[in-house]
Write an enzyme that holds these catalytic residues in place. Structure first.
Site, PDB file in Angstrom:
ATOM      1  N   LYS A   1      39.833  46.162  43.712  1.00 20.33           N
ATOM      2  CA  LYS A   1      38.971  44.985  43.897  1.00 20.33           C
ATOM      3  C   LYS A   1      38.990  44.538  45.352  1.00 20.33           C
ATOM      4  O   LYS A   1      40.052  44.289  45.922  1.00 20.33           O
ATOM      5  CB  LYS A   1      39.459  43.854  42.989  1.00 20.33           C
ATOM      6  CG  LYS A   1      38.728  42.529  43.179  1.00 20.33           C
ATOM      7  CD  LYS A   1      39.379  41.449  42.310  1.00 20.33           C
ATOM      8  CE  LYS A   1      38.823  40.063  42.633  1.00 20.33           C
ATOM      9  NZ  LYS A   1      39.526  39.006  41.863  1.00 20.33           N
TER      10      LYS A   1
ATOM     11  N   ASP B   1      36.793  34.483  47.901  1.00 19.68           N
ATOM     12  CA  ASP B   1      36.294  34.062  46.591  1.00 19.68           C
ATOM     13  C   ASP B   1      36.259  32.546  46.490  1.00 19.68           C
ATOM     14  O   ASP B   1      37.290  31.898  46.338  1.00 19.68           O
ATOM     15  CB  ASP B   1      37.177  34.647  45.486  1.00 19.68           C
ATOM     16  CG  ASP B   1      36.657  34.314  44.094  1.00 19.68           C
ATOM     17  OD1 ASP B   1      35.470  33.953  43.984  1.00 19.68           O
ATOM     18  OD2 ASP B   1      37.429  34.434  43.131  1.00 19.68           O
TER      19      ASP B   1
ATOM     20  N   LYS C   1      35.541  27.016  42.681  1.00 16.30           N
ATOM     21  CA  LYS C   1      36.947  26.694  42.508  1.00 16.30           C
ATOM     22  C   LYS C   1      37.256  25.313  43.091  1.00 16.30           C
ATOM     23  O   LYS C   1      36.519  24.820  43.957  1.00 16.30           O
ATOM     24  CB  LYS C   1      37.815  27.720  43.254  1.00 16.30           C
ATOM     25  CG  LYS C   1      37.743  29.136  42.747  1.00 16.30           C
ATOM     26  CD  LYS C   1      38.579  30.046  43.646  1.00 16.30           C
ATOM     27  CE  LYS C   1      38.544  31.491  43.177  1.00 16.30           C
ATOM     28  NZ  LYS C   1      39.280  31.691  41.907  1.00 16.30           N
TER      29      LYS C   1
ATOM     30  N   ASP D   1      42.035  38.023  47.940  1.00 16.76           N
ATOM     31  CA  ASP D   1      41.388  38.537  46.731  1.00 16.76           C
ATOM     32  C   ASP D   1      40.908  39.975  46.889  1.00 16.76           C
ATOM     33  O   ASP D   1      40.281  40.517  45.978  1.00 16.76           O
ATOM     34  CB  ASP D   1      40.233  37.626  46.318  1.00 16.76           C
ATOM     35  CG  ASP D   1      40.066  37.531  44.809  1.00 16.76           C
ATOM     36  OD1 ASP D   1      41.016  37.904  44.085  1.00 16.76           O
ATOM     37  OD2 ASP D   1      39.004  37.087  44.355  1.00 16.76           O
TER      38      ASP D   1
ATOM     39  N   ASP E   1      33.131  32.795  38.471  1.00 15.95           N
ATOM     40  CA  ASP E   1      34.464  32.973  39.050  1.00 15.95           C
ATOM     41  C   ASP E   1      35.230  34.098  38.366  1.00 15.95           C
ATOM     42  O   ASP E   1      36.371  34.369  38.717  1.00 15.95           O
ATOM     43  CB  ASP E   1      35.250  31.660  38.981  1.00 15.95           C
ATOM     44  CG  ASP E   1      36.476  31.670  39.879  1.00 15.95           C
ATOM     45  OD1 ASP E   1      36.490  32.461  40.850  1.00 15.95           O
ATOM     46  OD2 ASP E   1      37.423  30.904  39.616  1.00 15.95           O
TER      47      ASP E   1
ATOM     48  N   GLU F   1      34.401  37.195  38.728  1.00 12.76           N
ATOM     49  CA  GLU F   1      33.562  38.157  39.451  1.00 12.76           C
ATOM     50  C   GLU F   1      34.247  39.489  39.705  1.00 12.76           C
ATOM     51  O   GLU F   1      33.588  40.512  39.861  1.00 12.76           O
ATOM     52  CB  GLU F   1      33.116  37.545  40.789  1.00 12.76           C
ATOM     53  CG  GLU F   1      34.080  37.680  41.949  1.00 12.76           C
ATOM     54  CD  GLU F   1      35.418  36.974  41.736  1.00 12.76           C
ATOM     55  OE1 GLU F   1      36.430  37.457  42.273  1.00 12.76           O
ATOM     56  OE2 GLU F   1      35.460  35.947  41.038  1.00 12.76           O
TER      57      GLU F   1
ATOM     58  N   ARG G   1      35.978  41.505  37.847  1.00 13.98           N
ATOM     59  CA  ARG G   1      35.723  42.538  36.838  1.00 13.98           C
ATOM     60  C   ARG G   1      34.311  43.109  36.959  1.00 13.98           C
ATOM     61  O   ARG G   1      34.065  44.241  36.540  1.00 13.98           O
ATOM     62  CB  ARG G   1      35.988  41.968  35.440  1.00 13.98           C
ATOM     63  CG  ARG G   1      35.024  40.893  34.987  1.00 13.98           C
ATOM     64  CD  ARG G   1      35.612  40.033  33.871  1.00 13.98           C
ATOM     65  NE  ARG G   1      36.705  39.202  34.354  1.00 13.98           N
ATOM     66  CZ  ARG G   1      37.433  38.396  33.577  1.00 13.98           C
ATOM     67  NH1 ARG G   1      37.173  38.321  32.279  1.00 13.98           N
ATOM     68  NH2 ARG G   1      38.412  37.670  34.081  1.00 13.98           N
TER      69      ARG G   1
END
EC number: 3.4.11.1
Length: 500
Positions: free
Chosen positions: A265, A270, A277, A288, A347, A349, A351
């Site tokens: 990933k 993010d 968030k 991230d 959020d 995202e 996956r």
């Protein structure tokens, strides 16, 4: 070409050397001590005896006892030592409980205590050279970032010399150094702020790092991603002015019989997107992309170690931002390969970009596939800050988790319960990106990704949400901020597969 084609700064680290005799210029010697039944004991064998006479060893013990030194694991005591040099003693606990991780952590603690020393030697390699080199190499890492440098703030490089007596020591030392350098690359990438590391710059930096070691790389830009149907990567990345990328890296040694795909990933920042968030601690979301950094570092290590296994790494990169072009809750996207997904939360995202990359990697029909991601807060709730959750096909999942524990990167096998099958389904698409339940969030994310893994592929999904970025205090060989997990686990998995 991105103007940010190189990392703006790298962390500093001790210079490690392997020598057959003690250097002429030495500021201190690091030794290890055990807890005995009634007193402390010097730990070591040939190398300890090579440097210190019996009388000198007795004198060192007397000095340590005089200052009340303890040999509990990771304790540090300094004494005048002998006419050879002052002594720094690091505790290892009880001798019968010594293992590689204890040695790594003690070595890392010793490395962090070397401020003010330019040249030191150590006898700790006598107890396990690979573990000691790993501990010193990782423990000495310091990241100052982009602070204005002054004479006082300049980090002076410390040289740590390991004394060698074994015929295989050089090979062990070199391999440990390569793995350390790979972990440090991952740390440097994760520590780099998003102002300097974003999909375009990251793809170029990563490609350049891989190319240094003869690896083949391919970068897909936003137009190519659209042409080939990478709906997950595009959905997440199109909300930002910094458009997404997908980097592929290949290591194809001659006569390799097995193949593995690595997927990481790469969310360079993010915000959560439209499902934004809270502001508190959002700055930590520079981390991230930790999964992609570990995948890059792993394939570079495979090439440098000349591992006999075909490795393909896939790094989907995007910045998750809210804007007029951002994807929304309620949208339905089409992943690479045709599976559709209803978006309930922007959020969730990670996956989405992983799903595209996993489906893409599966087209090569690798024997094995591992993906790594700072994926869910549920991992932190279930396993805490230091233990990764591993899901996937049972045997390979268990093997990866076991390997993680063996190398000192704590990991635990987690299930993909059958009741999640219905929970990840959507009434308007094939899948939904989150379930309607607050339970089993880590496993639900793994169950979503499972849909994109090709048939007959042994698969492991590693959720590193906590372990990838240390927001607490430094410990052992682990610094604050980026840790470099799970690079050492993945390199060992590749080594084991290449040798089996």
């Amino acid at each position: 070409m991105s103007k940010d084609a190189t990392l703006p700064v790298r962390g500093t680290v001790a210079e490690l050397k392997l020598e057959k005799k003690l250097p002429k210029k030495i500021d201190a010697i690091i030794v290890a001590i055990f807890e005995g039944e009634d007193s402390i004991e010097l730990a070591g064998g040939e190398i300890l005896d090579f440097i210190f006479s019996t009388e000198q060893q007795a004198d060192i013990l007397t000095q340590l006892e005089a200052v009340g030194a303890k040999a509990t694991a990771n304790s540090i005591t300094r004494v005048p030592g002998t006419d050879v040099a002052p002594v720094i003693a690091v505790g290892l606990g009880k001798a019968d409980l010594l293992d590689d991780e204890t040695l790594r952590r003690a070595s890392g603690t010793a490395a962090r205590s070397l401020g003010g020393f330019e040249n030191v030697a150590t006898t700790i390699g006598d107890l396990g050279l690979a573990a000691a080199v790993t501990g010193f190499g990782l423990g000495s890492y310091s990241y100052a970032g982009l602070r204005k440098e002054t004479e006082e703030s300049k980090d002076k490089t410390t040289t740590v010399t390991f004394i060698s007596t074994g015929k295989d020591d050089k090979d062990v030392f070199v391999e440990a150094q390569i793995i350390v350098e790979s972990v440090l690359l991952a740390r440097d990438l994760v520590n780099t702020p998003s102002s300097h590391l974003y999909p375009e710059s990251y793809s170029v930096i990563a490609s350049n790092e891989a190319s240094k070691h003869g690896l083949q790389t391919t970068i897909l830009d936003e137009k190519q991603l659209a042409d080939q149907g990478f709906g997950g990567i595009l959905a997440v990345g199109n909300g930002s002015s910094r458009k997404p990328r997908l980097l592929r890296i290949d290591w194809k040694p001659r006569k390799a019989k097995k193949s593995i795909a690595l997927v990481g990933k790469g969310i360079t920042f993010d915000t959560g997107g439209i499902s934004i968030k809270p502001g508190a601690s959002m700055e930590n979301m520079i981390s991230d992309m930790g999964g992609s950094a570990s995948v890059l570092a792993t394939i570079i290590a495979a090439a440098r170690l000349n591992l006999s296994i075909n490795v393909s790494a896939f790094l989907p990169m995007a910045e998750n931002m809210p804007s007029g072009d951002a994807f929304r809750p309620g949208d339905v996207i089409t992943h690479f390969g045709g599976i559709t997904s209803e978006i309930l939360n922007t959020d969730a995202e990670g996956r989405l970009i992983l799903a595209d990359a996993i489906a893409y990697a599966s087209e090569d029909k690798p024997d094995y596939l591992i993906d790594a991601a700072t994926l869910t807060g549920a991992q932190l709730v279930a396993l805490g800050l230091r233990t990764s959750g591993v899901m996937g096909t049972d045997e390979f999942r268990d093997s990866v988790a076991k390997t993680g524990r063996e190398v000192g990167e704590q990991a635990w096998a987690m299930p993909l319960p059958e009741e999640l099958d219905e929970q990840v389904k959507s009434p308007v698409a094939d899948l939904r990106n989150v379930t309607n339940s607050r339970f089993a969030g880590m496993s639900a994310a793994g169950r979503y990704l499972q849909e994109f893994v090709g048939a007959d592929i042994e698969w492991a999904h590693v959720d590193i949400a906590g372990p990838a970025y240390n927001t607490a205090g430094e410990f052992g060989y682990t610094p604050k901020r980026a840790t470099g997990q799970p690079v050492r686990t993945f390199v060992q998995v590749l080594k084991d597969l290449s040798e089996s």
